[in-house]
Design an enzyme around this catalytic site. Structure first.
Site, short mmCIF file in Angstrom:
data_model
loop_
_atom_site.label_atom_id
_atom_site.label_comp_id
_atom_site.label_asym_id
_atom_site.label_seq_id
_atom_site.Cartn_x
_atom_site.Cartn_y
_atom_site.Cartn_z
CG HIS A 23 3.93 -0.27 0.01
ND1 HIS A 23 3.57 0.43 -0.82
CD2 HIS A 23 3.46 -1.44 -0.25
CE1 HIS A 23 2.95 0.06 -1.77
NE2 HIS A 23 2.62 -1.31 -1.28
CG ASP A 66 0.52 -6.47 -6.72
OD1 ASP A 66 1.23 -6.09 -7.59
OD2 ASP A 66 0.48 -6.20 -5.52
CG ASP A 120 3.59 -4.22 -6.28
OD1 ASP A 120 4.03 -5.21 -5.83
OD2 ASP A 120 2.72 -3.55 -5.97
CG HIS A 134 -0.28 -1.98 -3.87
ND1 HIS A 134 -0.09 -3.43 -4.24
CD2 HIS A 134 -1.64 -1.71 -3.74
CE1 HIS A 134 -1.20 -4.02 -3.89
NE2 HIS A 134 -2.21 -3.24 -3.64
#
Ligand code: ZN
Length: 305
Positions: free
Chosen positions: A121, A241, A158, A160
């Site tokens: 991120h 995740d 991931d 996200h």
């Protein structure tokens, strides 16, 4: 196969109620040591300022490395800087660089970086979403600018979207970024329409999606793009995740889905990149899922090494 980690990564102190906690990394390293005894463990060095500066603005380097807080401070509502965070961030990025040096130097073909804080991120100038430095971006730029590679691919599974990685490379055709992620979900980027200069490929998945939708996204869209790009090095943003047990998202993957995708990615690396894969731990917030999935992933890299 090399695994890079460092005790300093455990000292990044996010506080008592934070999902991105040291126990995550302990779960991963303990499971790998117990279940894959042939792995060759290496201490991660510190990243150099020059290596970090390829991906990051001086303002972010100052924030992370020179703030030196005496207690935890919040860089944003999710992202903590603690007294020992600077070294953790240096070791996490340093692991990625050392792993790239090892696979491009012929010491091993596969490497995994068991590190925190995660990275995908973080943008060029902003720490966010638990991430301080963008470890995978630092690794890619090291491979391109220091080792002289011309094509580096980043596969990001991931749950996200790796907004920081995308932002750093969206105008750099030397890098192909391929991501599957839940949408809607933090950080609300990663629409299929975001294509960069043709080098960004996003496969958003609806909440509740499971194995079938995940494997279709990779089989139909992301893997063919990686194959066509013919990377000289494959980097992986390995967050776990999207597992059904994860508390931060609503995808429904099983450990076997990570084993499957790892085999597919390794096969692409075998065909184009001399087998060279460097994978980096990103997210994953259920300890049992982290143990299972990290072993499934690393085993998938080892078997074909
Ligand atoms: Zn994540």
């Amino acid at each position: 196969m090399h695994v890079y980690t460092h005790a300093a990564c455990l000292a990044h102190d996010t506080g008592p109620a934070h999902a991105e906690r040291p126990q995550r990394l302990e779960a991963v390293t303990q499971a790998l040591r117990e279940q894959l005894p042939t792995l060759q463990w290496r201490d991660a060095p510190n990243a150099s300022i020059d290596a970090l500066a390829r991906a990051h603005a001086p303002s972010l380097l100052r924030t992370v490395l020179e703030t030196a807080p005496r207690e935890r401070i919040m860089l944003d509502p999710d992202t903590v800087l603690s007294p020992d965070s600077a070294e953790a961030a240096l070791r996490a990025a340093g692991a990625a660089i050392a792993a790239v040096d090892a696979v491009l130097g012929g010491q091993t073909t596969r490497a995994f970086c068991a590190v925190r804080p995660p990275g995908h991120h973080a943008t060029a100038d902003t720490a966010m979403g638990f991430c301080l430095f963008n470890n995978v971006a630092v690794a890619a730029l090291h491979a391109l600018d220091v080792h002289g590679l011309q094509r580096v691919a980043i596969a990001d599974f991931d749950v996200h979207h790796g907004n920081g990685t995308q932002a750093i490379f969206e105008r750099d055709p030397r890098v192909l970024f391929a991501s599957s992620h839940q949408m809607p979900l933090y950080p609300d980027t990663g629409h299929a329409s975001e294509r960069g200069v043709g080098n960004i490929l996003n496969a958003p998945l609806a909440p509740g999606s499971g194995s079938e939708a995940f494997r279709s996204a990779w089989t139909d869209r992301l893997l063919p793009a990686l194959e066509a790009f013919a990377p000289q090095l494959l980097l992986v943003s390995a967050g776990f995740d999207a597992h059904r047990r994860d508390p931060l998202a609503q995808l429904q993957l099983e450990a076997d889905d990570y084993a499957w995708l790892t085999r597919e990615l390794a096969a692409i690396a075998d065909r184009h990149a001399g087998g060279r894969v460097v994978s980096l731990l990103e997210g994953g917030y259920d300890l049992e899922a982290l143990r299972e999935c990290s072993v499934a992933h690393v085993r998938g890299l080892v078997v074909q090494a």
